[in-house]
Write a protein that holds these residues in place. Sequence first.
Motif, mmCIF file in Angstrom:
data_model
loop_
_atom_site.group_PDB
_atom_site.id
_atom_site.type_symbol
_atom_site.label_atom_id
_atom_site.label_comp_id
_atom_site.label_asym_id
_atom_site.label_seq_id
_atom_site.Cartn_x
_atom_site.Cartn_y
_atom_site.Cartn_z
ATOM 1 N N LEU A 104 2.291 1.468 7.292
ATOM 2 C CA LEU A 104 2.480 2.593 6.389
ATOM 3 C C LEU A 104 3.164 2.084 5.136
ATOM 4 O O LEU A 104 4.271 1.529 5.192
ATOM 5 N N LYS A 105 2.513 2.252 4.004
ATOM 6 C CA LYS A 105 3.073 1.777 2.742
ATOM 7 C C LYS A 105 4.409 2.462 2.466
ATOM 8 O O LYS A 105 4.579 3.662 2.710
ATOM 9 N N GLN A 163 3.969 12.623 4.051
ATOM 10 C CA GLN A 163 2.643 12.133 3.727
ATOM 11 C C GLN A 163 2.725 10.629 3.416
ATOM 12 O O GLN A 163 3.650 10.177 2.744
ATOM 13 N N TYR A 164 1.730 9.889 3.923
ATOM 14 C CA TYR A 164 1.765 8.432 3.802
ATOM 15 C C TYR A 164 0.380 7.886 3.480
ATOM 16 O O TYR A 164 -0.640 8.544 3.697
ATOM 17 N N GLU A 165 0.414 6.615 3.011
ATOM 18 C CA GLU A 165 -0.810 5.838 2.852
ATOM 19 C C GLU A 165 -0.846 4.802 3.984
ATOM 20 O O GLU A 165 0.036 3.956 4.087
ATOM 21 N N GLU A 182 -2.455 1.609 5.558
ATOM 22 C CA GLU A 182 -3.238 0.455 5.115
ATOM 23 C C GLU A 182 -3.616 -0.406 6.318
ATOM 24 O O GLU A 182 -2.782 -0.703 7.166
ATOM 25 N N THR A 230 -7.460 1.915 3.002
ATOM 26 C CA THR A 230 -6.268 2.751 2.841
ATOM 27 C C THR A 230 -6.662 4.202 3.066
ATOM 28 O O THR A 230 -7.599 4.696 2.438
ATOM 29 N N GLU A 231 -5.960 4.887 3.974
ATOM 30 C CA GLU A 231 -6.258 6.285 4.271
ATOM 31 C C GLU A 231 -4.997 7.133 4.153
ATOM 32 O O GLU A 231 -3.892 6.677 4.492
ATOM 33 N N HIS A 232 -5.169 8.335 3.661
ATOM 34 C CA HIS A 232 -4.055 9.273 3.531
ATOM 35 C C HIS A 232 -3.859 10.006 4.858
ATOM 36 O O HIS A 232 -4.814 10.534 5.434
ATOM 37 N N ILE A 233 -2.614 10.024 5.360
ATOM 38 C CA ILE A 233 -2.323 10.755 6.588
ATOM 39 C C ILE A 233 -1.071 11.595 6.390
ATOM 40 O O ILE A 233 -0.264 11.334 5.484
ATOM 41 N N GLU A 234 -0.896 12.589 7.239
ATOM 42 C CA GLU A 234 0.284 13.444 7.193
ATOM 43 C C GLU A 234 0.899 13.513 8.592
ATOM 44 O O GLU A 234 0.198 13.739 9.584
#
Length: 791
Positions: A54-55, A78-80, A82, A92-96
Amino acid sequence: MQNLLAYYRHFLLVFTLFLCSTISLARDNDHRPAVKGSVVTSDGKPVDGASVRLKGTHAEAITEEDGTFTLWDVHPGQYELEVLYLGYAPVTEHIEVHPHHVAAVTVKLSVTQQQLTEVTITTGFNRFNKKETDDVARLPLKNMENPQVYTVVTKELMKEQLITDYNSAFKNIPGAGVPVVYNQGRSAMLSRGFTTANLIRNSISGFVYTNIDPANLEALEAIKGPSGTLFNSSQISFGGLFNRVTKKPNENRKTEISYSGGSYNLNRLTWDINTPIKSDNSVLMRINGALHTEQSFQDYGFTRSAMIAPSFIYKANDKLSFLIDMEASMYNATSPIRLAPYASGKATNIKDMGIDYFKSFTNNSLDYKTQQLNFYGQINYQLNSNWKLQTFFTRTYSATKGYVSSLTAVTDSTLRPTFQRENFPYNGTELQQNIVGDFHIAGIRNRMVAGIDFYNQRSDRNTPTIVLPTINYQHVKPSEYYFLNVDKVDSIAARLPIRSFSNYRTNQYTYSAYVSDVVNITDQLSAMLSLRVDHFEDKGNYAPYYDTSTLAYQQNALSPKLGLVYQVVKDQVSLFGNYMNGFNNQGGTDFSGNSFKPQHANQWEAGIKLDAFHHRLSSTISYYHIKVENTLRDDPDHANFSLQDGTQLSKGVEAEVIANPFGGLNIVAGYTYNDNKYIQAKANMIGLRPAEAGPQHLANLWMSYHIMNGGAKGLGFGVGGNYGSSAFQTNTSTFTFTIPSYKVLDATVYYDRPTFRVGVKVDNIMNERYWSFRLAPQMPTRVTANITLRF
């Protein structure tokens, strides 16, 4: 001794507290917010070993064999996410993440033509912790499920340490000791107090009597204990075996060229070319190779070698695949030192002999040449989702032609050089058929391998022995040294009678069948039940000059194995125990005409394994007890005969730690204690430690740190070393000769980027003088520089 006992008490106290905290943390993790998911390729296949993070946080993980991963202790938000994996485009995907909720995600990777370096450069995970292997149990079994102890030295660790010779890789194996290099360049190390040769390659025979180049190594596996149930007992020791795993083709298009130069005129060029041949990746090719030249640190001596190793994979369909793997090499060198001390002399320690550390007592004209061809084939056929067939085939050839030497001290100041002029080819064949299954009986999971094995090894020997005049080794005279050249040796050999030549052929066959089943009694408790039956035939020593064979015999042997594993914390903390057996065939009879039985070793072992803090800490600690029975000893009542009632006991403690305390820092450490003695043996050896058992205490350590962010990203440093307590070259009640303890320190600095790597390594910084079991002086301080280009 009191200090040592106090140290052990403190160690056990700290370890107990650590174990309790590990279990507590592991259980607490079940109640913390987490991100769980899987990484797959575009065609849905799981990705093993991808880096997930997680970035902007310290949360990171490496995917398991089935592609799954878990990131623990993630605060809501909320995170990116990688994901990085060699040969695939970064994703890279956006997750919550929500409170008290597990976020689930599936990430798909696509192949990219832009070739990045391995993900280990850009992330801080435990990059030397790669314990998952099918080789130890001969079926897919995780380290935490396996009741056997083993160590894996990865290619990543070897690259970081700028390994340019095969024997240096063993610095990372607990208990391996100082390598023993034999006349043909082949080598052996220690395992649990037993000398262990390097004869296993890709889990079956790699029987070559010559030097091994590390350029084709994917990993080096040290499998501990008498493992005769699943491996050919004629190629292992009662302490275990070393399995060299070669590089195989994959779907990435990559080329790596590396040059190393250093002290004593080291020049080394290696290459690794991997490419798909067909666009659908049904045919893959990889070619590794090396050119190597180096001079000795002594007055005479050199090595020159060339190796090439092509390998191919052909995927006929989704169920059937073929692997062809070859390794060919030429090796030219002078013989390593082998020194026998004077048993009636005043000196009882190699340092007391006064022999010049930098004198080789040979000549560059007295060299030898070896060549080897090692062919390996594998066929995999997936019968269904539960069963698969595996066929393995290997054909090995190695030959030595030239001069090998030995030195024997005959007084307190003189020695006698002896040379053998060898013409010595070896041929080996092994064919193995396995069936591997993963199935349930009455709701209980079974993972089983069953197989049959055929092995043949033939050798031909034609060797005269040439004895030269004595040399005063404390005050060497040029006139005495003059005899150390090929013309003098050949002139003496020309006058030898034919009966002084050692000229014979050996031919041995082994027929085996085995089965091993891992039964999951519960989700956390499993048992391994294994058995092997062996039929051995030795055709004897055939002498062409007399057209006769001697010492032929046949033997049968059974080798059982039992293991238990209880996972205190699933996949994180395991308690294990095992009973293992190995054997060694022995020919001949006693005075009464009774044929000798196979020599047997029985091991009991118990210990603990950890894989905690999301793979940041991997550790194995165990106690073993090996009893070797049916060994031969001199018959005191009948000269030239033996009794088969000898017994040897080897017991001790082994510990290994592979840690990644925080991003960028990696630690590999090991310690072994071995108590080894003859219980029943020759009269002058009872109760004594065998000389070939090596040091009682051995330790290894490697620590490295690489910068992960900022302008200096890719810069790394490493330091480590090895320690061995004093050992014996000879240890009897009538004569003892000691090898002193040693402490060796190494260090490296490097700069690693996606398309290139440069580094410098200094071995033996303190210029320690130390010796092998054969009393061969080891390398003094050596500096090596390397540059690697990646395309």
